[in-house]
Enzyme design. Sequence first.
Site, PDB file in Angstrom:
ATOM      1  N   CYS A 122      -4.835   2.460  -3.574  1.00 52.98           N
ATOM      2  CA  CYS A 122      -3.573   2.930  -2.995  1.00 52.98           C
ATOM      3  C   CYS A 122      -2.446   1.926  -3.212  1.00 52.98           C
ATOM      4  O   CYS A 122      -1.565   1.781  -2.348  1.00 52.98           O
ATOM      5  CB  CYS A 122      -3.720   3.242  -1.513  1.00 52.98           C
ATOM      6  SG  CYS A 122      -4.772   4.646  -1.207  1.00 52.98           S
ATOM      7  N   HIS A 126       0.870  -1.176   0.000  1.00 57.82           N
ATOM      8  CA  HIS A 126       0.000   0.000   0.000  1.00 57.82           C
ATOM      9  C   HIS A 126       0.918   1.240   0.000  1.00 57.82           C
ATOM     10  O   HIS A 126       2.016   1.196   0.545  1.00 57.82           O
ATOM     11  CB  HIS A 126      -0.836  -0.048   1.273  1.00 57.82           C
ATOM     12  CG  HIS A 126      -1.916   0.971   1.388  1.00 57.82           C
ATOM     13  ND1 HIS A 126      -1.682   2.251   1.813  1.00 57.82           N
ATOM     14  CD2 HIS A 126      -3.244   0.899   1.142  1.00 57.82           C
ATOM     15  CE1 HIS A 126      -2.819   2.927   1.841  1.00 57.82           C
ATOM     16  NE2 HIS A 126      -3.794   2.124   1.431  1.00 57.82           N
ATOM     17  N   ASP A 167       2.940  -4.404   8.090  1.00 57.98           N
ATOM     18  CA  ASP A 167       1.751  -3.587   7.890  1.00 57.98           C
ATOM     19  C   ASP A 167       0.559  -4.522   8.082  1.00 57.98           C
ATOM     20  O   ASP A 167       0.243  -5.325   7.205  1.00 57.98           O
ATOM     21  CB  ASP A 167       1.770  -2.988   6.481  1.00 57.98           C
ATOM     22  CG  ASP A 167       0.437  -2.349   6.108  1.00 57.98           C
ATOM     23  OD1 ASP A 167      -0.518  -2.433   6.900  1.00 57.98           O
ATOM     24  OD2 ASP A 167       0.360  -1.766   5.004  1.00 57.98           O
ATOM     25  N   GLN A 199      -4.622  -5.009   7.060  1.00 60.02           N
ATOM     26  CA  GLN A 199      -5.628  -5.967   6.584  1.00 60.02           C
ATOM     27  C   GLN A 199      -5.525  -7.319   7.272  1.00 60.02           C
ATOM     28  O   GLN A 199      -6.242  -8.251   6.896  1.00 60.02           O
ATOM     29  CB  GLN A 199      -5.505  -6.159   5.056  1.00 60.02           C
ATOM     30  CG  GLN A 199      -5.705  -4.901   4.237  1.00 60.02           C
ATOM     31  CD  GLN A 199      -7.129  -4.347   4.304  1.00 60.02           C
ATOM     32  OE1 GLN A 199      -8.056  -5.000   4.765  1.00 60.02           O
ATOM     33  NE2 GLN A 199      -7.294  -3.104   3.839  1.00 60.02           N
ATOM     34  N   LYS A 252     -10.535   0.013  10.439  1.00 60.65           N
ATOM     35  CA  LYS A 252     -10.733  -1.193   9.620  1.00 60.65           C
ATOM     36  C   LYS A 252     -11.124  -2.397  10.465  1.00 60.65           C
ATOM     37  O   LYS A 252     -11.313  -3.490   9.936  1.00 60.65           O
ATOM     38  CB  LYS A 252      -9.458  -1.515   8.845  1.00 60.65           C
ATOM     39  CG  LYS A 252      -9.109  -0.464   7.780  1.00 60.65           C
ATOM     40  CD  LYS A 252      -7.950  -0.931   6.931  1.00 60.65           C
ATOM     41  CE  LYS A 252      -7.262   0.206   6.207  1.00 60.65           C
ATOM     42  NZ  LYS A 252      -7.942   0.600   4.962  1.00 60.65           N
TER      43      LYS A 252
HETATM   44  C1  LIG Z   1      -2.513  -2.947   3.419  1.00 55.96           C
HETATM   45  C2  LIG Z   1      -2.843  -1.562   3.886  1.00 55.96           C
HETATM   46  N1  LIG Z   1      -1.894  -0.816   4.455  1.00 55.96           N
HETATM   47  C3  LIG Z   1      -2.137   0.424   4.915  1.00 55.96           C
HETATM   48  C4  LIG Z   1      -3.374   0.992   4.780  1.00 55.96           C
HETATM   49  C5  LIG Z   1      -3.542   2.401   5.247  1.00 55.96           C
HETATM   50  O1  LIG Z   1      -4.445   2.500   6.302  1.00 55.96           O
HETATM   51  P1  LIG Z   1      -4.854   3.941   6.837  1.00 55.96           P
HETATM   52  O2  LIG Z   1      -5.459   4.674   5.692  1.00 55.96           O
HETATM   53  O3  LIG Z   1      -5.838   3.644   7.908  1.00 55.96           O
HETATM   54  O4  LIG Z   1      -3.619   4.597   7.323  1.00 55.96           O
HETATM   55  C6  LIG Z   1      -4.399   0.251   4.198  1.00 55.96           C
HETATM   56  C7  LIG Z   1      -5.736   0.840   4.058  1.00 55.96           C
HETATM   57  O5  LIG Z   1      -6.247   1.022   2.996  1.00 55.96           O
HETATM   58  C8  LIG Z   1      -4.129  -1.046   3.736  1.00 55.96           C
HETATM   59  O6  LIG Z   1      -5.075  -1.768   3.147  1.00 55.96           O
END
Ligand SMILES: Cc1ncc(COP(=O)(O)O)c(C=O)c1O
Lengths: 416, 416, 132, 132
Positions: free
Chosen positions: A373, A130, A208, A211, A234
């Site tokens: 993203c 991401h 990270d 998910q 989430k």
């Molecule tokens: C794999 C992953 N990493 C990071 C994020 C970023 O999360 P946040 O927007 O809550 O910072 C997301 C959310 O879309 C994600 O799916």
Amino acid sequence: MTDHNTYPFDIARIRADFPILDQEAHPGKRLVFLDSAASSQKPRQVIDAMAAYYTRDHANVHRGIHVLSERATDAYEGAREKIRAFVNARSHREIVFTRNTTESVNLVAGSWGRANLGPGDVVVLSAMEHHSNIVPWQILAAERGFTIRYIPVTGTGELDLDAYAGFLRDDPVKLVSVLHVSNVLGTVNPVTEMIRDAHAAGALFMIDGAQSVPHLAVDVQALDVDFLAFSSHKMAGPTGLGVLYGKRAILEAMPPYMGGGEMIRRVTLEGSQWNDLPHKFEAGTPAIAEAVGLGAAVDYLGALGMDNVLAHERIIVEYAMDRLAEVPGLTIYGPDTDRRNGVTTFTLKDIHAHDVAQLLDAEGVAIRAGHHCAMPLHQHLGVPATARASFYVYNTKADVDALVEAIYNARKLFRF
Amino acid sequence: MTDHNTYPFDIARIRADFPILDQEAHPGKRLVFLDSAASSQKPRQVIDAMAAYYTRDHANVHRGIHVLSERATDAYEGAREKIRAFVNARSHREIVFTRNTTESVNLVAGSWGRANLGPGDVVVLSAMEHHSNIVPWQILAAERGFTIRYIPVTGTGELDLDAYAGFLRDDPVKLVSVLHVSNVLGTVNPVTEMIRDAHAAGALFMIDGAQSVPHLAVDVQALDVDFLAFSSHKMAGPTGLGVLYGKRAILEAMPPYMGGGEMIRRVTLEGSQWNDLPHKFEAGTPAIAEAVGLGAAVDYLGALGMDNVLAHERIIVEYAMDRLAEVPGLTIYGPDTDRRNGVTTFTLKDIHAHDVAQLLDAEGVAIRAGHHCAMPLHQHLGVPATARASFYVYNTKADVDALVEAIYNARKLFRF
Amino acid sequence: MDLYLDNIIDHGQNPRNFGPPLDPADIDYADDNPFCGDHLHLTVQLDDEERVKAVSWEGQGCTISQASASMLGEEMIGKTLDELKHFDKEDLLDLLGIQLSPTRLKCALLSLKVLKAGAYGLHTWTGDESEE
Amino acid sequence: MDLYLDNIIDHGQNPRNFGPPLDPADIDYADDNPFCGDHLHLTVQLDDEERVKAVSWEGQGCTISQASASMLGEEMIGKTLDELKHFDKEDLLDLLGIQLSPTRLKCALLSLKVLKAGAYGLHTWTGDESEE
Ligand SMILES: Cc1ncc(COP(=O)(O)O)c(C=O)c1O
Ligand SMILES: Cc1ncc(COP(=O)(O)O)c(C=O)c1O
């Protein structure tokens, strides 16, 4: 083995906990919410916990000597303890509250990275990351002059572990930062082995978990991971709150990220001393009500049981994979059902994903379309945008049926 | 002229809007909340707006193509527009959402400061600053090698404007960052003139508005200020949200602060392009429900009228100053009533402020005791800790009477 | 299903004036919308009175962005540069005949953005004319 | 008003063993709690059997921290180093005889922290023994 016909919990009762689901997206069209990977819905237990906090207990936390401030501090630190237990951290001092996964990654980059990375060093990411786990490192690399290597993605949508082994063998890798579950492909990466190998090569490892933590049991001690980042919004919790887990000794050695109140022990006009963990990393008034909300979310998920949450989602994902596979002109991205979780991402012939999403919305089916993203991953997939249906505890096979039916309608409109 | 006997609005109706006030702090002891400078309470309009958002409209914002995401985006951007109007910014692009005042200051330091400050440059702060407007600059000064000068505080608890003029005249000042209203002394600093003089000397000006924006009308265009930082939780809004106002041209020229989703236009494995304002500075999923809550808070304050909010507080502060002045052994810090706002800070003979606060709490009176995140100011005052009563729209003269009575009780216990 | 009127789908699937760049061209500009992957390259030839004589565009994107480019291209022909200058967001939306959410508005406005940037060098036009 | 029992106020206003540092001293340690401005300097003399013979402390702070130092100082006299090692948070709170919120706990525990750090070099003892 999951039994396709039995949900592991009473789905009707769960759906009743999420008031938002009980509405029509458009007149006559039941809302079918398949966009939880972007942000999940919240049960009334979470909404009520925050309202109750504001209605009875709110004051600023820490060092207030009156009954509301004590209650607020207990609520805030009590939530931290719940989250510690949820990911099985050793100490509450290892749980830092941030705004979201993105800030958690930026904190590690800005504090640990700025202090420890320089020319010659290598940080390993992957091509399925991401943006939140790419951009902070790119910005810091431009400042500090280290090198980023990306683990390639294979044809089945998995990490190329040979390439990873090569990086660890040949490069002076200081940190590996990789997502646990892909928000596009659903791939569940083999982090246990990857962490073991990174440590053997002398590198730290950050997950990270945006998910994964919402969907399956993540045990930081069992994984022996150094940092774990995730987002409240989430995992049935409120917006405005994220978490960074870090091993205590590593966090202790890191300089602060932001300066301000709460994070200091002493300030003079000449300089400052830092506070103890986790406060060193929590500058200013924190997201108190949000922590209370995430505490309630973690209680909720804990009562369901994370193994049940996972089992439930596997039933839904398997069903979705099977049903979508029948649709002519539909391409599914990512690995086979047994190596994925939470999402099904697809394209429909040459209809742009935005058109697909818009047509599905007209039927009440909420999915997400775009690059999610993950532009570099889409470059690799060779499509600018994909459509993604994602699932959580409140979704049913009937939701999948509604999705498939809406896709058939879209095909009809576009005459193929 | 304020009329001491008439509140500018119906105080009983306002108190009814704040459900938390209607409780006993201890059996038989009505809660008297005099700690709003630390964090204010929230009216049910704000609590309900957030609950309604989660119950009907939540999804992730921006670029979602379904009805909930559109409603969430409208709610989030609609809140930004309300806040733009509240401080009279020219464009919604000048309103950046952060976590709190502290993060707003850190953003300016980390982005503008890191790009623009170096050896030889001078940043002017004051000796009455909150730690959040000291520590970020100290950390950055250690990294970038510029110099910080502190405007001294006079015997009446005001800024030494001669010293300020001297700094502007003699030093290569690039930025002045000063609080508008002191959270300890209540001093209202003459920011209009200070901004004019800073601009004449070629320096930018940042206001820490944590204690002014909640209490009086702040017009960024009339002030011609370059940056303004404030916190939602001190102005009847939720925790977890702050605001940074910045002039558009300045924000446009600044590098991003954090990297991640939302803040980029394009990402490749080689590098990234930034998104338009304000998104460039809002990495990751934002505090959506919190923005909705602050929007509701701003509606609430706007309906009261900020002039009435100020008039009401002046009545309460004047009454508090008069009544506290009678108490033997009590020392009040800060300027005269006509040059202060919102707080009354004191010590009681040689009873430590913590003991005072604890004794008052036993009577149901919630005040704050300590250094109020202003250690340098307390060094100047020559006391390690002070007791602070602070006021907001829901406070009454009866609250002040309860405070004074509780102080007399404390004196009795300590036999003086 | 209000967005996908028959004529939108028709223009999306059978775009008018779609083709390789004109050479020589009086207006020649390309831009994209990285969020969607929408891309548009527009070329225009003018006659002696500064009226649009020929239009050619190519690109890829969603139906809304393609239909918008197709309809705008048709509309431009015969208009003077001055008339195009006064052609705004509302005119384009009238042409499309649909209501768009802010997200999809960006898709529809890419063609107008390319036209304005190409014709007047308004590189910073955000499609959000209401703001100063 | 449960916190300000008569004996707490008495010890706070008339602290026992309050005075300048002993010289020579077998234990000599000072620390502070910058949040409150509480400060404590403790000196102790031991006899041949490692029993506390004399205690002297000085400092400033809130009534809770002063009373705690005063009571702890009285309690120490005659105890062996080993007995002091086993003297913990609970014992001190029993001595004080009051219930404390986490914020005020820090005030009460400063004296114990100084004792432990001075006697055993436990500089990182946070007063939070329950955590590993
Ligand atoms: C794999 C992953 N990493 C990071 C994020 C970023 O999360 P946040 O927007 O809550 O910072 C997301 C959310 O879309 C994600 O799916
Ligand atoms: C003058 C002043 N500045 C900054 C702050 C910091 O606000 P926050 O903790 O919301 O970041 C405060 C709050 O105590 C304050 O009073």
